[in-house]
Write a protein that holds these residues in place. Sequence first.
Motif, mmCIF file in Angstrom:
data_model
loop_
_atom_site.group_PDB
_atom_site.id
_atom_site.type_symbol
_atom_site.label_atom_id
_atom_site.label_comp_id
_atom_site.label_asym_id
_atom_site.label_seq_id
_atom_site.Cartn_x
_atom_site.Cartn_y
_atom_site.Cartn_z
ATOM 1 N N VAL A 147 0.858 -1.173 0.000
ATOM 2 C CA VAL A 147 0.000 0.000 0.000
ATOM 3 C C VAL A 147 0.902 1.233 0.000
ATOM 4 O O VAL A 147 1.966 1.235 0.630
ATOM 5 N N ASP A 148 0.506 2.260 -0.737
ATOM 6 C CA ASP A 148 1.276 3.505 -0.766
ATOM 7 C C ASP A 148 0.780 4.440 0.333
ATOM 8 O O ASP A 148 -0.432 4.583 0.555
ATOM 9 N N ILE A 149 1.727 5.064 1.017
ATOM 10 C CA ILE A 149 1.397 6.082 2.012
ATOM 11 C C ILE A 149 2.170 7.348 1.689
ATOM 12 O O ILE A 149 3.192 7.311 0.993
ATOM 13 N N GLN A 198 1.994 -15.487 13.142
ATOM 14 C CA GLN A 198 0.851 -16.373 12.912
ATOM 15 C C GLN A 198 0.598 -17.248 14.133
ATOM 16 O O GLN A 198 -0.560 -17.454 14.545
ATOM 17 N N ARG A 199 1.649 -17.770 14.731
ATOM 18 C CA ARG A 199 1.495 -18.611 15.919
ATOM 19 C C ARG A 199 0.862 -17.822 17.060
ATOM 20 O O ARG A 199 -0.009 -18.344 17.782
ATOM 21 N N LEU A 200 1.263 -16.578 17.209
ATOM 22 C CA LEU A 200 0.737 -15.789 18.318
ATOM 23 C C LEU A 200 -0.723 -15.413 18.113
ATOM 24 O O LEU A 200 -1.540 -15.545 19.025
ATOM 25 N N VAL A 201 -1.077 -14.951 16.912
ATOM 26 C CA VAL A 201 -2.482 -14.572 16.702
ATOM 27 C C VAL A 201 -3.390 -15.794 16.766
ATOM 28 O O VAL A 201 -4.547 -15.685 17.216
ATOM 29 N N ASP A 202 -2.891 -16.961 16.373
ATOM 30 C CA ASP A 202 -3.698 -18.172 16.492
ATOM 31 C C ASP A 202 -3.911 -18.529 17.963
ATOM 32 O O ASP A 202 -5.005 -18.962 18.357
ATOM 33 N N ALA A 203 -2.876 -18.353 18.777
ATOM 34 C CA ALA A 203 -3.020 -18.633 20.204
ATOM 35 C C ALA A 203 -3.996 -17.658 20.858
ATOM 36 O O ALA A 203 -4.737 -18.030 21.772
ATOM 37 N N LEU A 204 -4.006 -16.419 20.368
ATOM 38 C CA LEU A 204 -4.862 -15.384 20.939
ATOM 39 C C LEU A 204 -6.268 -15.386 20.352
ATOM 40 O O LEU A 204 -7.192 -14.833 20.943
ATOM 41 N N GLY A 205 -6.417 -15.961 19.156
ATOM 42 C CA GLY A 205 -7.703 -15.914 18.481
ATOM 43 C C GLY A 205 -8.052 -14.529 17.972
ATOM 44 O O GLY A 205 -9.229 -14.147 17.914
ATOM 45 N N CYS A 206 -7.024 -13.775 17.558
ATOM 46 C CA CYS A 206 -7.236 -12.401 17.096
ATOM 47 C C CYS A 206 -6.703 -12.239 15.677
ATOM 48 O O CYS A 206 -6.273 -13.197 15.042
ATOM 49 N N ARG A 207 -6.756 -11.014 15.168
ATOM 50 C CA ARG A 207 -6.183 -10.682 13.866
ATOM 51 C C ARG A 207 -4.784 -10.090 14.059
ATOM 52 O O ARG A 207 -4.440 -9.632 15.154
ATOM 53 N N GLY A 208 -4.006 -10.072 12.983
ATOM 54 C CA GLY A 208 -2.680 -9.485 13.054
ATOM 55 C C GLY A 208 -2.357 -8.662 11.824
ATOM 56 O O GLY A 208 -2.900 -8.892 10.743
ATOM 57 N N LEU A 209 -1.461 -7.700 11.996
ATOM 58 C CA LEU A 209 -0.925 -6.900 10.900
ATOM 59 C C LEU A 209 0.580 -6.810 11.088
ATOM 60 O O LEU A 209 1.053 -6.342 12.128
ATOM 61 N N ASN A 224 -4.060 4.696 8.448
ATOM 62 C CA ASN A 224 -5.039 5.463 7.674
ATOM 63 C C ASN A 224 -5.192 4.880 6.261
ATOM 64 O O ASN A 224 -6.312 4.733 5.755
ATOM 65 N N ALA A 225 -4.065 4.535 5.633
ATOM 66 C CA ALA A 225 -4.116 3.975 4.276
ATOM 67 C C ALA A 225 -4.823 2.626 4.245
ATOM 68 O O ALA A 225 -5.468 2.273 3.255
ATOM 69 N N LEU A 226 -4.718 1.877 5.333
ATOM 70 C CA LEU A 226 -5.339 0.561 5.416
ATOM 71 C C LEU A 226 -6.760 0.625 5.992
ATOM 72 O O LEU A 226 -7.383 -0.419 6.213
ATOM 73 N N ARG A 227 -7.237 1.836 6.235
ATOM 74 C CA ARG A 227 -8.586 2.048 6.776
ATOM 75 C C ARG A 227 -8.778 1.369 8.132
ATOM 76 O O ARG A 227 -9.822 0.789 8.439
ATOM 77 N N VAL A 228 -7.732 1.437 8.934
ATOM 78 C CA VAL A 228 -7.802 0.966 10.320
ATOM 79 C C VAL A 228 -7.954 2.196 11.201
ATOM 80 O O VAL A 228 -7.107 3.095 11.170
#
Length: 271
Positions: free
Chosen positions: A7-9, A51-62, A99-103
């Motif tokens: 993504v461009d910023i 990936q291992r951490l977000v799977d353990a937490l059941g959340c999303r990651g960036l 902002n560019a990623l609409r988060v």
Amino acid sequence: MSGLEFVDIDWCGLRVSVEHRWLARERAGTPLLVFLHEGLGSVAMWKDFPQRLVDALGCRGLVYSRPGYGGSKLLGPEQAWGLDFMHRQAHEVLPALLNALRVDPDVQPLWLFGHSDGGSIALLYAARFPERVAGCVVLAPHIMVEDLSVASIAKARQAYLDTDLRERLAKYHDDPDRAFWRWNDIWLHPPFRAWSIEAEIKSIRCPLLAVQGVDDEYGTLEQIRGIRRRVPHAELLELPDCGHSPHRDQPGALIAAVTDFVHRHAAGRGR
């Protein structure tokens, strides 16, 4: 790498193409954990740990690479790094990327996970934007410059010149020379010895877990103990048999500790 996007910023008049990777994006409505890499890190250098951490937490990651790291490119001339380079990443680059990623962290505050320089950047973001951060985990962060840090970074310089370090970094960076020398030059720049964020972090209000290996070659335990003195609610984890990268040296213990920390505090937020 699978799932890699760009993504461009706009960063203070410079256009930057930022490589990033979403993890478990389908878990809509769950907390978002943003990963901030070390001084020579990138999306690829994290390997499978996010990936291992977000799977353990059941959340999303960036996960993303800062400008000049990994495949993130500055599309134009770049000024030399100043003593405030980590402040600029926290106060300018990360907000522009979100902002560019609409988060919108004003709607759903972020969880931050930062390593080394990325840990310092996470602390600076949490201090500047307290309402936008739900919680923060920092591994081997720097809050001031120590003799040990400078000595180890000087050794890294010699290794880059004399060993295959450049070739190894080329696996993770499109321009390893740019990534290495900008990091190395600023840390060994004599005025940088006075760099400190000790006063700024006092404004952090979110839950904070500071982790460091007992055998960290780039900083003493005073880094996280200093955080605790300035942010009294901070929780500390000192890991034995662990160097500067707890997610590589002690991944199981780290994931267990972070999972406990996030679940306790996310529950307190009604998540």
